[in-house]
Scaffold this motif. Structure first.
Motif, mmCIF file in Angstrom:
data_model
loop_
_atom_site.group_PDB
_atom_site.id
_atom_site.type_symbol
_atom_site.label_atom_id
_atom_site.label_comp_id
_atom_site.label_asym_id
_atom_site.label_seq_id
_atom_site.Cartn_x
_atom_site.Cartn_y
_atom_site.Cartn_z
ATOM 1 N N GLY A 106 -6.949 18.320 -30.115
ATOM 2 C CA GLY A 106 -6.557 19.203 -29.026
ATOM 3 C C GLY A 106 -6.421 20.664 -29.355
ATOM 4 N N ALA A 107 -6.648 21.068 -30.601
ATOM 5 C CA ALA A 107 -6.520 22.484 -30.968
ATOM 6 C C ALA A 107 -7.637 23.305 -30.340
ATOM 7 C CB ALA A 107 -6.546 22.639 -32.484
ATOM 8 N N GLN A 108 -7.363 24.582 -30.129
ATOM 9 C CA GLN A 108 -8.323 25.503 -29.526
ATOM 10 C C GLN A 108 -8.671 26.580 -30.553
ATOM 11 O OE1 GLN A 108 -9.567 25.131 -26.216
ATOM 12 N NE2 GLN A 108 -8.577 23.143 -26.458
ATOM 13 N N LEU A 109 -9.514 26.226 -31.478
ATOM 14 C CA LEU A 109 -9.896 27.105 -32.581
ATOM 15 C C LEU A 109 -11.388 27.374 -32.552
ATOM 16 C CD1 LEU A 109 -7.903 25.301 -35.438
ATOM 17 C CD2 LEU A 109 -7.223 27.409 -34.268
ATOM 18 N N LYS A 110 -11.777 28.469 -33.208
ATOM 19 C CA LYS A 110 -13.204 28.758 -33.315
ATOM 20 C C LYS A 110 -13.479 29.459 -34.644
ATOM 21 C CE LYS A 110 -15.969 29.208 -29.630
ATOM 22 N NZ LYS A 110 -14.953 28.594 -28.872
ATOM 23 N N GLN A 111 -14.564 29.056 -35.300
ATOM 24 C CA GLN A 111 -15.003 29.796 -36.480
ATOM 25 C C GLN A 111 -15.856 30.975 -36.027
ATOM 26 O OE1 GLN A 111 -17.890 28.230 -39.547
ATOM 27 N NE2 GLN A 111 -16.122 28.466 -40.881
ATOM 28 N N VAL A 112 -15.549 32.163 -36.560
ATOM 29 C CA VAL A 112 -16.242 33.382 -36.140
ATOM 30 C C VAL A 112 -17.054 34.011 -37.269
ATOM 31 C CG1 VAL A 112 -14.736 33.959 -34.212
ATOM 32 C CG2 VAL A 112 -14.071 34.640 -36.534
ATOM 33 N N MET A 113 -17.006 33.404 -38.440
ATOM 34 C CA MET A 113 -17.799 33.883 -39.571
ATOM 35 C C MET A 113 -17.835 32.774 -40.612
ATOM 36 S SD MET A 113 -17.063 37.169 -42.042
ATOM 37 C CE MET A 113 -18.060 37.485 -43.495
ATOM 38 N N GLN A 114 -19.027 32.344 -40.998
ATOM 39 C CA GLN A 114 -19.156 31.294 -42.004
ATOM 40 C C GLN A 114 -19.739 31.896 -43.272
ATOM 41 O OE1 GLN A 114 -21.135 27.534 -40.907
ATOM 42 N NE2 GLN A 114 -21.969 27.475 -42.979
ATOM 43 N N VAL A 115 -18.896 32.048 -44.259
ATOM 44 C CA VAL A 115 -19.327 32.686 -45.507
ATOM 45 C C VAL A 115 -20.175 31.736 -46.341
ATOM 46 C CG1 VAL A 115 -18.561 33.803 -47.626
ATOM 47 C CG2 VAL A 115 -17.284 34.161 -45.501
ATOM 48 N N GLN A 116 -19.690 30.526 -46.552
ATOM 49 C CA GLN A 116 -20.376 29.599 -47.462
ATOM 50 C C GLN A 116 -21.439 28.802 -46.730
ATOM 51 O OE1 GLN A 116 -18.106 27.986 -50.611
ATOM 52 N NE2 GLN A 116 -19.164 26.028 -50.604
ATOM 53 N N GLN A 117 -22.630 28.788 -47.303
ATOM 54 C CA GLN A 117 -23.796 28.209 -46.634
ATOM 55 C C GLN A 117 -24.265 26.891 -47.239
ATOM 56 O OE1 GLN A 117 -25.086 29.605 -43.782
ATOM 57 N NE2 GLN A 117 -23.340 30.997 -43.938
ATOM 58 N N ASN A 220 -23.810 20.328 -44.304
ATOM 59 C CA ASN A 220 -22.959 21.248 -45.054
ATOM 60 C C ASN A 220 -21.495 20.894 -44.831
ATOM 61 O OD1 ASN A 220 -21.673 23.361 -46.309
ATOM 62 N ND2 ASN A 220 -22.525 24.973 -45.031
ATOM 63 N N ALA A 221 -20.877 20.336 -45.863
ATOM 64 C CA ALA A 221 -19.475 19.939 -45.759
ATOM 65 C C ALA A 221 -18.523 21.102 -45.987
ATOM 66 C CB ALA A 221 -19.171 18.838 -46.775
ATOM 67 N N ASP A 222 -18.981 22.152 -46.645
ATOM 68 C CA ASP A 222 -18.086 23.227 -47.087
ATOM 69 C C ASP A 222 -18.409 24.545 -46.388
ATOM 70 O OD1 ASP A 222 -16.776 21.488 -48.862
ATOM 71 O OD2 ASP A 222 -18.355 21.773 -50.334
ATOM 72 N N SER A 223 -18.312 24.509 -45.072
ATOM 73 C CA SER A 223 -18.639 25.662 -44.231
ATOM 74 C C SER A 223 -17.456 26.628 -44.171
ATOM 75 C CB SER A 223 -19.009 25.183 -42.829
ATOM 76 O OG SER A 223 -18.049 24.227 -42.369
ATOM 77 N N ILE A 224 -17.085 27.172 -45.329
ATOM 78 C CA ILE A 224 -15.890 28.008 -45.455
ATOM 79 C C ILE A 224 -16.128 29.365 -44.797
ATOM 80 C CG2 ILE A 224 -14.369 29.157 -47.113
ATOM 81 C CD1 ILE A 224 -15.135 26.821 -49.062
ATOM 82 N N GLY A 225 -15.124 29.839 -44.073
ATOM 83 C CA GLY A 225 -15.244 31.130 -43.413
ATOM 84 C C GLY A 225 -13.975 31.507 -42.683
ATOM 85 N N ILE A 226 -14.120 32.319 -41.650
ATOM 86 C CA ILE A 226 -12.984 32.875 -40.916
ATOM 87 C C ILE A 226 -12.839 32.176 -39.573
ATOM 88 C CG2 ILE A 226 -11.956 34.977 -39.984
ATOM 89 C CD1 ILE A 226 -12.355 34.983 -43.051
ATOM 90 N N ILE A 227 -11.602 31.787 -39.253
ATOM 91 C CA ILE A 227 -11.325 31.173 -37.956
ATOM 92 C C ILE A 227 -10.316 32.015 -37.188
ATOM 93 C CG2 ILE A 227 -11.800 28.876 -38.869
ATOM 94 C CD1 ILE A 227 -8.706 28.366 -38.616
ATOM 95 N N THR A 228 -10.339 31.866 -35.876
ATOM 96 C CA THR A 228 -9.335 32.447 -34.999
ATOM 97 C C THR A 228 -9.110 31.483 -33.848
ATOM 98 O OG1 THR A 228 -8.637 34.465 -33.863
ATOM 99 C CG2 THR A 228 -10.935 33.789 -33.560
ATOM 100 N N SER A 229 -8.326 31.894 -32.880
ATOM 101 C CA SER A 229 -8.036 31.032 -31.738
ATOM 102 C C SER A 229 -8.885 31.424 -30.543
ATOM 103 C CB SER A 229 -6.552 31.130 -31.363
ATOM 104 O OG SER A 229 -6.227 32.446 -30.944
#
Length: 354
Positions: A106-117, A220-229
């Motif tokens: 139920g969370a309302q999150l979004k990734q806005v930048m994915q550093v790790q590819q 890609n399991a490790d889609s590390i990056g920046i998230i916001t709401s």
């Protein structure tokens, strides 16, 4: 550290990003602190090279140029994702898999930048453990786990792909997977090649490791990056754009000069007590392995550092759904895979920045 230099990249990146940001002209006087929008960025764990672009952006004044006063804060007990969802933090380091997991609850999150590819997770036993020479040998052994359904699904798929049955015991890790293995409480565990893998090579203990793409785990399991709401995106998209593009500049600089970035992280995160030689080697591993994307493509503008890998992450989400790894807020299994296009966006990036 040896770097593959992008001789024209910094000047072009600064010009492109200054034009896109349109907040203050490059070289213009820095805005007064009272004129800056206050933003909170939450770490996902202790400061490490996954966070390094944020530290570089703050250190070099990119956030101030974008009209932002960014406070980097320690992760809360409930986790960075929950903090962002609840409005305790504006942004955080996370990955798109975590966003998908929280979305099913139920969370309302979004990734806005994915550093790790690409995936950096490795699954390892101590090299001194002669009973484990391949993933099939994890069968019947003890897995040092942090308790997620996701890691169970990955390990099971690797074992099965290698011809095993996928049956293993588990023990919950306390503070260190290294310590858990060395004590004999567990036989194998998960690490990251760009951090613990570097630590093992530099300081021991020696590990024998296997990577999940080699043993049947897709995407890609490790889609590390920046998230916001979703809430912040809706209420202040301009702030999100300014933060994302200033952060993008920080990661671009770190990908260009890992030694410089390592020095900034060590200096600006003294509470982490990081060894600079170790951080430099971690950045060298990231750069040489091109974990943040193809460097030539970023240099010539045909790829954008921070772009979302929609296809790779969706393949991984589909695998997790097939493995019954998703649950809703009540603990009921969710069989329909979340959709990466619903949980991430490239709209705030400076495209073609290099």
């Amino acid at each position: 550290m040896t770097n593959h230099r992008f001789t024209t990249r910094i000047g072009a990146a600064l010009a492109a990003l200054c034009a896109v940001l349109a907040v203050t002209a490059c070289g213009a006087p820095k805005p007064d602190a009272s004129d800056l929008d206050k933003v909170t960025f939450m770490l996902s764990w202790a400061p490490d090279t996954n966070h390094i672009g944020v530290y570089v952006a703050k250190h070099k004044g990119y956030y101030r140029e974008a009209g932002l006063d960014v406070d980097i804060v320690a992760v809360t007990q409930s986790g960075a994702e929950q903090a962002v969802n609840n409005g305790v933090a504006d942004f955080a380091l996370s990955n798109l898999t975590n966003v998908s997991t929280y979305a099913t609850k139920g969370a309302q999150l979004k990734q806005v930048m994915q550093v790790q590819q690409k995936t950096s997770a490795i699954w390892c036993a101590l090299a001194s453990n002669d009973a484990i020479t391949r993933p099939k040998d994890f069968d019947g052994k003890v897995f040092a786990t942090f308790g997620s359904n996701e890691s169970d699904a990955v390990v099971r798929r690797m074992i099965e792909t290698d011809g095993g049955t996928g049956d293993f015991d588990k023990v919950t890790v306390g503070t260190s997977t290294f310590a858990t293995l060395s004590s004999g409480r567990a036989d194998f565990g998960g690490f990251y090649s760009t951090w613990e893998g570097v630590q093992a090579k530099m300081n021991g203990p020696e590990l024998r490791c296997f990577s999940e793409p080699d043993y049947g785990v897709p995407g890609n399991a490790d889609s590390i990056g920046i998230i916001t709401s979703d809430r912040l995106i809706s209420s202040d998209p301009d702030l999100v754009k300014r933060f994302v593009q200033a952060t993008q500049r920080g990661y671009i600089d770190a990908y260009e000069d890992g030694d410089e970035a390592a020095g900034i992280l060590v200096h600006d995160a003294p509470e982490a007590n990081l060894d600079e030689a170790f951080v430099k080697e971690s950045m060298k591993t990231i750069i040489d392995g091109q974990y943040w994307g193809d460097r030539k493509s970023i240099e010539n503008g045909t790829a954008t550092l921070g772009a979302i890998d929609y296809d790779g992450t969706q393949q991984y989400f589909d695998f997790l759904a097939e493995s019954n790894a998703y649950t809703d807020a009540t603990g009921k299994t969710v069989h329909t895979a979340p959709q990466s296009h619903d949980l991430a966006t490239d709209e705030f990036l400076a495209s073609g920045a290099h």
